[in-house]
Design an enzyme around this catalytic site. Sequence first.
Site, PDB file in Angstrom:
ATOM      1  N   SER A 205       0.812  -1.201   0.000  1.00 61.56           N
ATOM      2  CA  SER A 205       0.000   0.000   0.000  1.00 61.56           C
ATOM      3  C   SER A 205       0.855   1.264   0.000  1.00 61.56           C
ATOM      4  O   SER A 205       1.570   1.516  -0.954  1.00 61.56           O
ATOM      5  CB  SER A 205      -0.958  -0.054   1.187  1.00 61.56           C
ATOM      6  OG  SER A 205      -2.100   0.684   0.915  1.00 61.56           O
ATOM      7  N   ASP A 301      -9.374  -2.926  -6.364  1.00 63.99           N
ATOM      8  CA  ASP A 301      -8.712  -2.676  -5.081  1.00 63.99           C
ATOM      9  C   ASP A 301      -9.713  -2.073  -4.088  1.00 63.99           C
ATOM     10  O   ASP A 301     -10.288  -1.015  -4.327  1.00 63.99           O
ATOM     11  CB  ASP A 301      -7.542  -1.717  -5.303  1.00 63.99           C
ATOM     12  CG  ASP A 301      -6.757  -1.449  -4.050  1.00 63.99           C
ATOM     13  OD1 ASP A 301      -7.266  -0.685  -3.199  1.00 63.99           O
ATOM     14  OD2 ASP A 301      -5.650  -1.996  -3.906  1.00 63.99           O
ATOM     15  N   HIS A 368      -7.102  -5.627  -0.782  1.00 65.19           N
ATOM     16  CA  HIS A 368      -6.060  -4.610  -0.793  1.00 65.19           C
ATOM     17  C   HIS A 368      -4.856  -5.164  -0.032  1.00 65.19           C
ATOM     18  O   HIS A 368      -4.938  -5.402   1.168  1.00 65.19           O
ATOM     19  CB  HIS A 368      -6.572  -3.334  -0.132  1.00 65.19           C
ATOM     20  CG  HIS A 368      -5.563  -2.226  -0.070  1.00 65.19           C
ATOM     21  ND1 HIS A 368      -5.088  -1.579  -1.189  1.00 65.19           N
ATOM     22  CD2 HIS A 368      -4.929  -1.647   0.980  1.00 65.19           C
ATOM     23  CE1 HIS A 368      -4.219  -0.637  -0.827  1.00 65.19           C
ATOM     24  NE2 HIS A 368      -4.096  -0.671   0.490  1.00 65.19           N
TER      25      HIS A 368
END
Length: 420
Positions: A205, A301, A368
Amino acid sequence: MATEEHMSPLAAVVRKRRPAGDTAVTVAAPPLFVLLALLAACSRSLVAAAADSSPGLIELTLVAGAVEKGAVCLDGSPPAYHFQRGSGSGSQSWIVFLQGGAWCSTTETCSDRKMTEYGSSKLMKPIVFDGIFNDQQPQNPDFYNWNKVYVRYCDGASFSGNAEGEAEDGTKLYFRGLRIWEAVVDELMGKGMDNAKQALLTGCSAGGLATLLHCDNFRAKFPQEVSVKCLPDGGFFLDAKDLSGERFIRSLFNGVVQLQNVSEVLPKDCLANKDPTECFFPAELIKSINTPTFIVNSEYDSWQIQNVVAPVGSYPGGTWSNCRDNIQNCSSKQIDVLHGFRSKLIRELKVAEGKRDWGLFIDSCFTHCQTQWSGSWHSPTSPRLGNKTIAEVVGDWYFGRSREVKQIDCKYPCNPTCGS
């Protein structure tokens, strides 16, 4: 604009409209107790809180001499990481993982953040290693015995800033992500990474974005004969309009870029033609990266759907609330909007597709970050493309076992191996 706690942990972004007639959009910073709750909610994260009695906890290591170098967290405390030595055939192989967990883009939100483990090493705890860090070969066939380093994220700008500010209580705020990056790598070199035969820079991320930002710099730390590659996971953020036509993510990134002075890490060829905020997006970053890179990302996502496509305040009433929380609740019209997001992602990945030594695992799962836990990295229930798990395709790419290392999934809901 205020901040947005992003990434693992996933935090909701609250947006409020100004009075009628004023088209500007502001972002309301959550109260500190909300921020703390959101950060603590990372139940699937590698850094989920673990009881002191839990087996396999990896202790925290503070970077020696970092404070003297000005390489400090938001509150001025030293940066930190977790380290597990490799063994046997992996004793000269290294994984360096950059933690994700939000950005802060205003003095207000960075002030809140510095009172959490995402802004102060004083609040960090031991963690459990899983996924690409798992030390059992069945769960992590190619990297189980490598040296593994998990670098804690405490600067709020993807390890890229170099500035100072003043917190709301009058104390200093240190935006020193770039110095943290340099100090950690220098210390690891002194612990044996300078003798590495193989190295992999990765992150999830905000840490995935940091992986792209520092990929070529990491490569340059090693002799040319060393195999050095990069693996950003869940870090390919799109400069996309939300449902109201605003570019919320661009506004957020602009705040980070300006407040924390990240220009030093951005590609010079991009800065020659575009503004720094544009150059902070992965679609621009990958044009300049020369190091072999493998991108893991979902076409749908979950963080980007919740915060880039359909942030709170970008749609009337509760029309998107159920859909943004779970893709299975989306109507056919809402799915069409998400297909549009997928199409933009695939277009922007064309650059990566065209690079000979690069790899892709772009699945259609509503998720994610997927490399940090065994359930999605490599297990009987993991997502598969070409009948292979993420771990298998990444291993094929890193070790050159197969040419089939650029896998892009079909449209949702085509993949029965997705958990959602």
